[in-house]
Design a protein around this motif. Sequence first.
Motif, PDB file in Angstrom:
ATOM      1  N   HIS A 159       0.881  -1.370   0.059  1.00 58.39           N
ATOM      2  CA  HIS A 159       0.064   0.354   0.133  1.00 58.39           C
ATOM      3  C   HIS A 159       0.830   1.004   0.118  1.00 58.39           C
ATOM      4  O   HIS A 159       0.364   1.900  -0.807  1.00 58.39           O
ATOM      5  CB  HIS A 159      -0.926  -0.080   0.580  1.00 58.39           C
ATOM      6  CG  HIS A 159      -2.094  -0.548   1.539  1.00 58.39           C
ATOM      7  ND1 HIS A 159      -3.265  -0.844   0.264  1.00 58.39           N
ATOM      8  CD2 HIS A 159      -2.322  -2.034   2.019  1.00 58.39           C
ATOM      9  CE1 HIS A 159      -4.223  -1.698   0.771  1.00 58.39           C
ATOM     10  NE2 HIS A 159      -3.706  -2.331   1.159  1.00 58.39           N
ATOM     11  N   HIS A 189       2.610   2.097  -3.710  1.00 60.82           N
ATOM     12  CA  HIS A 189       1.153   2.368  -3.943  1.00 60.82           C
ATOM     13  C   HIS A 189       1.120   1.268  -5.408  1.00 60.82           C
ATOM     14  O   HIS A 189       1.055   1.758  -5.899  1.00 60.82           O
ATOM     15  CB  HIS A 189       1.688   3.781  -4.975  1.00 60.82           C
ATOM     16  CG  HIS A 189       1.266   4.782  -3.845  1.00 60.82           C
ATOM     17  ND1 HIS A 189       0.330   5.333  -3.300  1.00 60.82           N
ATOM     18  CD2 HIS A 189       2.568   5.578  -3.423  1.00 60.82           C
ATOM     19  CE1 HIS A 189       0.508   6.121  -2.677  1.00 60.82           C
ATOM     20  NE2 HIS A 189       1.625   6.809  -2.187  1.00 60.82           N
ATOM     21  N   CYS A 190       2.108   0.137  -4.788  1.00 63.92           N
ATOM     22  CA  CYS A 190       1.434  -1.178  -5.789  1.00 63.92           C
ATOM     23  C   CYS A 190       0.024  -1.863  -6.021  1.00 63.92           C
ATOM     24  O   CYS A 190      -0.420  -2.696  -6.354  1.00 63.92           O
ATOM     25  CB  CYS A 190       2.637  -2.038  -4.933  1.00 63.92           C
ATOM     26  SG  CYS A 190       3.777  -1.944  -5.209  1.00 63.92           S
ATOM     27  N   GLU A 204      -3.504  -1.451  -6.820  1.00 63.55           N
ATOM     28  CA  GLU A 204      -4.210  -0.249  -7.341  1.00 63.55           C
ATOM     29  C   GLU A 204      -5.695  -0.514  -6.615  1.00 63.55           C
ATOM     30  O   GLU A 204      -6.436  -1.366  -6.258  1.00 63.55           O
ATOM     31  CB  GLU A 204      -4.780  -1.132  -9.180  1.00 63.55           C
ATOM     32  CG  GLU A 204      -3.056  -1.062 -10.043  1.00 63.55           C
ATOM     33  CD  GLU A 204      -3.045   0.021  -9.993  1.00 63.55           C
ATOM     34  OE1 GLU A 204      -3.865   1.125 -10.417  1.00 63.55           O
ATOM     35  OE2 GLU A 204      -1.514   0.522 -10.489  1.00 63.55           O
ATOM     36  N   THR A 250      -6.854   2.549  -2.595  1.00 63.98           N
ATOM     37  CA  THR A 250      -6.131   2.722  -1.591  1.00 63.98           C
ATOM     38  C   THR A 250      -5.503   3.871  -2.425  1.00 63.98           C
ATOM     39  O   THR A 250      -4.695   4.884  -1.892  1.00 63.98           O
ATOM     40  CB  THR A 250      -5.147   1.813  -0.324  1.00 63.98           C
ATOM     41  OG1 THR A 250      -4.335   1.309  -2.067  1.00 63.98           O
ATOM     42  CG2 THR A 250      -6.517   1.468   0.709  1.00 63.98           C
ATOM     43  N   LYS A 251      -5.047   3.844  -3.576  1.00 63.56           N
ATOM     44  CA  LYS A 251      -3.737   4.457  -4.392  1.00 63.56           C
ATOM     45  C   LYS A 251      -4.559   5.702  -5.246  1.00 63.56           C
ATOM     46  O   LYS A 251      -3.715   6.686  -4.915  1.00 63.56           O
ATOM     47  CB  LYS A 251      -2.983   3.735  -5.194  1.00 63.56           C
ATOM     48  CG  LYS A 251      -2.101   4.025  -6.566  1.00 63.56           C
ATOM     49  CD  LYS A 251      -2.120   3.666  -7.346  1.00 63.56           C
ATOM     50  CE  LYS A 251      -0.656   3.866  -8.373  1.00 63.56           C
ATOM     51  NZ  LYS A 251      -0.422   3.350  -9.826  1.00 63.56           N
ATOM     52  N   ARG A 252      -5.582   5.448  -5.315  1.00 65.92           N
ATOM     53  CA  ARG A 252      -6.576   6.180  -5.621  1.00 65.92           C
ATOM     54  C   ARG A 252      -6.590   7.654  -4.984  1.00 65.92           C
ATOM     55  O   ARG A 252      -6.625   8.613  -5.321  1.00 65.92           O
ATOM     56  CB  ARG A 252      -7.922   6.242  -6.769  1.00 65.92           C
ATOM     57  CG  ARG A 252      -8.224   7.585  -7.008  1.00 65.92           C
ATOM     58  CD  ARG A 252      -9.871   6.460  -7.498  1.00 65.92           C
ATOM     59  NE  ARG A 252      -9.975   5.883  -8.093  1.00 65.92           N
ATOM     60  CZ  ARG A 252     -10.465   4.586  -7.440  1.00 65.92           C
ATOM     61  NH1 ARG A 252     -11.725   4.580  -6.156  1.00 65.92           N
ATOM     62  NH2 ARG A 252     -10.936   3.260  -8.035  1.00 65.92           N
ATOM     63  N   ASN A 281      -4.393   8.285  -2.108  1.00 64.86           N
ATOM     64  CA  ASN A 281      -3.550   8.399  -1.478  1.00 64.86           C
ATOM     65  C   ASN A 281      -3.257   7.324   0.523  1.00 64.86           C
ATOM     66  O   ASN A 281      -3.460   8.243   1.734  1.00 64.86           O
ATOM     67  CB  ASN A 281      -2.444   9.521  -1.123  1.00 64.86           C
ATOM     68  CG  ASN A 281      -1.559   9.822  -0.831  1.00 64.86           C
ATOM     69  OD1 ASN A 281      -0.898   8.519  -0.814  1.00 64.86           O
ATOM     70  ND2 ASN A 281      -1.172  11.210   0.075  1.00 64.86           N
ATOM     71  N   HIS A 315      -1.889   5.095   2.988  1.00 60.95           N
ATOM     72  CA  HIS A 315      -1.478   4.138   3.087  1.00 60.95           C
ATOM     73  C   HIS A 315      -1.728   3.673   5.229  1.00 60.95           C
ATOM     74  O   HIS A 315       0.136   3.759   5.207  1.00 60.95           O
ATOM     75  CB  HIS A 315      -0.721   4.111   2.761  1.00 60.95           C
ATOM     76  CG  HIS A 315       0.515   6.258   2.763  1.00 60.95           C
ATOM     77  ND1 HIS A 315       0.927   5.561   3.904  1.00 60.95           N
ATOM     78  CD2 HIS A 315       0.250   6.673   1.900  1.00 60.95           C
ATOM     79  CE1 HIS A 315       1.390   7.411   3.271  1.00 60.95           C
ATOM     80  NE2 HIS A 315       0.863   7.419   2.162  1.00 60.95           N
TER      81      HIS A 315
END
Length: 95
Positions: free
Chosen positions: A32, A35-36, A38, A41-43, A45, A47
């Motif tokens: 997380h 940003h691995c 998808e 959580t990536k969109r 941010n 983490h």
Amino acid sequence: MKQPAVYILSNKTHSVLYVGVTSNLTRRIYLHKQHCVEGFTKRYNVHNLVYFELFDDMENAIYREKRLKRWERSWKVRLIEQTNPEWLDLYYQLL
């Protein structure tokens, strides 16, 4: 080390919460943070590990995750603040 866990992640401002389940908490949070993973959580941010519970088996972890996902936000915030009132990133305590 593999051990089933349910976790809650938050963003920097604590405005977004994400509930997940994994068999390897340290590795999953690392992914997380890099940003691995998808998606949500990536969109957004998201983490910072603000809460987690460890389980003996994945079946109970998945059951708990499904229950927590249905909780109201205020209940999740209360749960987090019972053990982590400062909303510290607990990931570094796992290392």
